[in-house]
Scaffold this motif. Structure first.
Motif, PDB file in Angstrom:
ATOM      1  N   PRO A   1      30.001  35.391  37.281  1.00 19.76           N
ATOM      2  CA  PRO A   1      31.021  36.213  37.944  1.00 19.76           C
ATOM      3  C   PRO A   1      32.061  35.415  38.725  1.00 19.76           C
ATOM      4  N   GLU A   2      31.762  34.167  39.079  1.00 22.00           N
ATOM      5  CA  GLU A   2      32.707  33.334  39.824  1.00 22.00           C
ATOM      6  C   GLU A   2      33.723  32.643  38.916  1.00 22.00           C
ATOM      7  N   TYR A   3      33.484  32.679  37.595  1.00 28.74           N
ATOM      8  CA  TYR A   3      34.337  31.975  36.636  1.00 28.74           C
ATOM      9  C   TYR A   3      35.666  32.694  36.457  1.00 28.74           C
ATOM     10  N   GLY A   4      36.742  31.926  36.350  1.00 27.35           N
ATOM     11  CA  GLY A   4      38.058  32.480  36.077  1.00 27.35           C
ATOM     12  C   GLY A   4      39.062  32.078  37.129  1.00 27.35           C
ATOM     13  N   SER A   5      40.183  32.802  37.131  1.00 28.14           N
ATOM     14  CA  SER A   5      41.245  32.504  38.100  1.00 28.14           C
ATOM     15  C   SER A   5      41.714  33.788  38.770  1.00 28.14           C
ATOM     16  N   GLY A   6      42.384  33.615  39.892  1.00 35.24           N
ATOM     17  CA  GLY A   6      42.927  34.737  40.636  1.00 35.24           C
ATOM     18  C   GLY A   6      44.326  35.147  40.194  1.00 35.24           C
ATOM     19  N   LEU A   7      44.782  34.660  39.046  1.00 33.35           N
ATOM     20  CA  LEU A   7      46.136  34.985  38.580  1.00 33.35           C
ATOM     21  C   LEU A   7      46.329  36.482  38.353  1.00 33.35           C
ATOM     22  N   PHE A   8      45.292  37.157  37.923  1.00 33.81           N
ATOM     23  CA  PHE A   8      45.434  38.580  37.595  1.00 33.81           C
ATOM     24  C   PHE A   8      45.661  39.447  38.825  1.00 33.81           C
ATOM     25  N   GLU A   9      45.261  38.969  39.974  1.00 37.02           N
ATOM     26  CA  GLU A   9      45.503  39.686  41.223  1.00 37.02           C
ATOM     27  C   GLU A   9      46.988  39.677  41.595  1.00 37.02           C
ATOM     28  N   LEU A  10      47.765  38.797  40.964  1.00 36.41           N
ATOM     29  CA  LEU A  10      49.181  38.629  41.304  1.00 36.41           C
ATOM     30  C   LEU A  10      50.115  39.248  40.269  1.00 36.41           C
ATOM     31  N   VAL A  11      49.567  39.900  39.278  1.00 33.49           N
ATOM     32  CA  VAL A  11      50.336  40.320  38.105  1.00 33.49           C
ATOM     33  C   VAL A  11      51.531  41.227  38.432  1.00 33.49           C
ATOM     34  N   ASP A  12      51.435  42.069  39.414  1.00 36.07           N
ATOM     35  CA  ASP A  12      52.532  42.989  39.727  1.00 36.07           C
ATOM     36  C   ASP A  12      53.389  42.549  40.906  1.00 36.07           C
ATOM     37  N   ASP A  13      53.140  41.363  41.405  1.00 35.35           N
ATOM     38  CA  ASP A  13      53.904  40.866  42.548  1.00 35.35           C
ATOM     39  C   ASP A  13      55.299  40.419  42.127  1.00 35.35           C
ATOM     40  N   PRO A  14      56.278  40.562  43.022  1.00 38.63           N
ATOM     41  CA  PRO A  14      57.620  40.063  42.707  1.00 38.63           C
ATOM     42  C   PRO A  14      57.610  38.532  42.602  1.00 38.63           C
ATOM     43  N   VAL A  15      58.426  38.020  41.703  1.00 39.29           N
ATOM     44  CA  VAL A  15      58.499  36.570  41.510  1.00 39.29           C
ATOM     45  C   VAL A  15      59.471  35.999  42.540  1.00 39.29           C
ATOM     46  N   ASP A  16      58.888  35.537  43.628  1.00 36.92           N
ATOM     47  CA  ASP A  16      59.659  34.923  44.703  1.00 36.92           C
ATOM     48  C   ASP A  16      58.920  33.668  45.158  1.00 36.92           C
ATOM     49  N   GLU A  17      59.339  33.089  46.253  1.00 35.89           N
ATOM     50  CA  GLU A  17      58.714  31.845  46.710  1.00 35.89           C
ATOM     51  C   GLU A  17      57.242  32.045  47.057  1.00 35.89           C
ATOM     52  N   ARG A  18      56.904  33.167  47.688  1.00 41.56           N
ATOM     53  CA  ARG A  18      55.508  33.440  48.005  1.00 41.56           C
ATOM     54  C   ARG A  18      54.675  33.516  46.736  1.00 41.56           C
TER      55      ARG A  18
END
Length: 109
Positions: free
Chosen positions: A37-54
């Motif tokens: 369950p720990e395998y993978g990345s947190g990229l999917f948590e960011l999928v709907d975020d605006p593409v900005d510096e943060r």
């Protein structure tokens, strides 16, 4: 390290196998593998975020955390968000391939 190409079934090794393993960890959401369950990345948590510096900081951190945690034969030195595509972010990675100590750039991961 050696493995099997997930598309062709043929044996692969070295940087080709490293690239495939990096792609696998980055495209697997954390918590989706029952036995790991720990395998993978947190990229999917960011999928709907605006593409900005943060966003750029967050995806860079997600990539670094995933690779440092799950890819033992590559020492990451740099991550660059190369492009945003309809299927997600594309990165250029710089680091050291530890089996031979070679500094490598993996483009468009």
């Amino acid at each position: 390290m050696r493995g099997t190409d997930r598309k062709t079934g043929k044996a692969i090794e070295g940087l080709e196998y490293l690239r495939q393993r990096i792609d696998d960890v980055l495209t697997t959401p954390i918590g989706t593998l029952l036995l790991r369950p720990e395998y993978g990345s947190g990229l999917f948590e960011l999928v709907d975020d605006p593409v900005d510096e943060r966003f750029r900081v967050e995806v860079t951190s997600a990539v670094a955390n995933a690779l440092n945690e799950h890819i033992e034969d590559f020492r990451l030195e740099g991550v660059r968000l190369a492009e945003m595509t309809p299927t997600g972010p594309v990165f250029d990675l710089v680091g050291v391939y530890l089996p031979d100590g070679r500094r490598v750039t993996l483009e468009r991961v």
